[in-house]
Design a protein around this motif. Structure first.
Motif, mmCIF file in Angstrom:
data_model
loop_
_atom_site.group_PDB
_atom_site.id
_atom_site.type_symbol
_atom_site.label_atom_id
_atom_site.label_comp_id
_atom_site.label_asym_id
_atom_site.label_seq_id
_atom_site.Cartn_x
_atom_site.Cartn_y
_atom_site.Cartn_z
ATOM 1 N N ASP A 205 0.756 -0.833 -0.143
ATOM 2 C CA ASP A 205 0.129 0.199 -0.373
ATOM 3 C C ASP A 205 0.588 1.444 -0.011
ATOM 4 O O ASP A 205 2.341 1.857 -0.078
ATOM 5 C CB ASP A 205 -0.849 -0.148 0.684
ATOM 6 N N TRP A 206 0.497 2.234 -0.278
ATOM 7 C CA TRP A 206 0.801 3.457 -0.194
ATOM 8 C C TRP A 206 1.889 3.894 0.931
ATOM 9 O O TRP A 206 2.820 4.197 1.262
ATOM 10 C CB TRP A 206 0.024 4.947 0.425
ATOM 11 N N GLN A 207 1.213 3.063 2.039
ATOM 12 C CA GLN A 207 1.851 3.076 3.081
ATOM 13 C C GLN A 207 3.350 2.846 3.262
ATOM 14 O O GLN A 207 4.822 3.181 3.241
ATOM 15 C CB GLN A 207 1.936 3.233 4.859
ATOM 16 N N GLN A 208 3.969 1.731 3.146
ATOM 17 C CA GLN A 208 4.494 1.004 3.027
ATOM 18 C C GLN A 208 5.644 1.461 2.194
ATOM 19 O O GLN A 208 6.911 1.526 1.601
ATOM 20 C CB GLN A 208 4.440 -0.429 2.794
ATOM 21 N N VAL A 209 5.229 1.644 0.430
ATOM 22 C CA VAL A 209 5.640 2.525 -0.679
ATOM 23 C C VAL A 209 6.748 3.658 -0.174
ATOM 24 O O VAL A 209 7.485 3.598 -0.247
ATOM 25 C CB VAL A 209 4.748 2.677 -1.763
ATOM 26 N N LEU A 210 5.766 4.631 0.346
ATOM 27 C CA LEU A 210 6.618 5.674 0.843
ATOM 28 C C LEU A 210 7.643 5.705 2.157
ATOM 29 O O LEU A 210 8.699 5.848 1.929
ATOM 30 C CB LEU A 210 5.393 6.959 1.347
ATOM 31 N N SER A 211 7.338 4.347 2.993
ATOM 32 C CA SER A 211 8.627 3.883 3.777
ATOM 33 C C SER A 211 9.396 3.791 3.659
ATOM 34 O O SER A 211 10.304 3.909 3.468
ATOM 35 C CB SER A 211 7.343 3.193 4.815
#
Length: 345
Positions: A205-211
């Motif tokens: 998800d976006w949270q994992q990608v951005l992290s």
């Protein structure tokens, strides 16, 4: 940034500096980036709610209601993840194959990917998992494995073939450790670790990608900085030393950067095999220059992982983890590579 041209080289200039790049390499990277863009737009339109490329573009740059939700919230993290993680895998493979001067000198062959997986399994089974703990576990596992392999392969310096052989042996041992940990774990934990270990972008998800983007951006800068001394190492240790390169320190930095790249990817989506092995060799053949081009390897890795994920989602019935596709494709590539190397002997 501006470009200065020559017959075979292109000078890339930016405020305060610049560098010369092979003209063919620049063209290859440009074509690969265009292919990634087109394939990414196609991927954003495929699924149970199909969209044309114009509809995808409209959804990206404007509020198109449900279509925007499908594209931006549901599909884009997986596509962006495939591009970013594929680039990290390709760059890591280029660093290690250049360091070892061996096409088999890939982090998934010499144990670093397996070590990162071991660290993540320990985090999942002992500490209860979670993105942060799994990330720390994967990075720690990869670095510890790299230290062990480096130590065992050391004999008045590091020689590429010896590093590969030691890495293969360590990989075999770690595979046994991983199997033991999964057998002893609770059933639900073992199943989660097994599915995650297949290598999948399905839950990204976006949270994992951005992290992941933050450490990967830092590692990307570090990769650019180590390329020049790494090229000096290709000329031999004596020549590199004469040019002021600290040989063993440079090797150690390259190992740390390469392992960290692979570990961040493993922490997010599990061990995705063979992208790091095949991307640098494909990029080298496309570029036809001296050595393995790191930039072209990263772009090739992005394209390979994105294409493999499309096959995993939309070609194979029932949808499978992308790691299964890369293992099949990479296995065929590895056999061909071994046959080619055997014929040289």
């Amino acid at each position: 940034m501006s470009l200065g041209t020559g017959r075979s080289m292109v000078r890339v200039r930016w405020p305060g500096g610049g560098m010369l790049l092979p003209r063919r390499g620049v063209i290859v990277v440009s074509v690969l980036l265009l292919a990634i863009l087109v394939l990414g737009l196609v991927a954003l339109g495929l699924g149970d709610y199909p969209l044309s490329i114009p509809e995808v573009i409209s959804s990206l740059f404007g509020d198109q209601g449900f279509a925007t939700t499908v594209v931006v919230e549901w599909r884009a993290p997986r596509v962006v993840g495939a591009i970013v993680f594929g680039a990290a895998l390709g760059a890591s493979g280029a660093l290690f194959q250049t360091l070892t001067r061996n096409p088999l000198g890939s982090p998934d062959i010499i144990g670093f990917s397996t070590g990162a997986y071991t660290g993540a399994i320990v985090s999942l089974t002992v500490l209860g998992g979670g993105f942060v703990s799994e990330s720390i576990g994967a990075i720690a596992g990869g670095l510890i494995t790299a230290f062990i392999v480096y130590l065992l392969a050391w004999r008045d310096g590091i020689q590429g073939f010896r590093l590969v052989i030691v890495g293969i042996a360590v990989t075999a041992m770690l595979t046994g450790v991983n199997s033991y940990l999964l057998v002893k774990a609770k059933t639900e934990v073992a199943m989660a670790a097994y599915l995650w270990g297949a290598g999948s972008l399905a839950l990204v998800d976006w949270q994992q990608v951005l992290s992941a983007l933050i450490p990967l951006a830092v590692l990307g800068v570090a990769t650019v900085l180590v390329v020049r001394p790494l090229r000096q190492l290709e000329l031999g240790d004596d020549s590199a030393t004469a040019h002021g390169v600290a040989v063993e320190r440079t090797r150690l930095v390259v190992v740390v950067v390469g392992v960290a790249l692979i570990a961040v990817v493993t922490a997010v989506c599990g061990p995705i095999a063979f992208i790091a092995l095949s991307a640098p060799q494909i990029a080298a053949r496309l570029s036809r220059g001296a050595g393995i081009p790191v930039g072209a390897s990263a772009a090739t890795g992005s394209l390979l992982l994105l294409a493999s994920d499309l096959v995993a989602q939309h070609v194979i019935p029932g949808s499978v983890p992308v790691g299964i596709v890369t293992v099949v494709v990479g296995g065929v590539y590895l056999i061909a590579l071994l046959i080619r190397e055997a014929r040289r002997l």
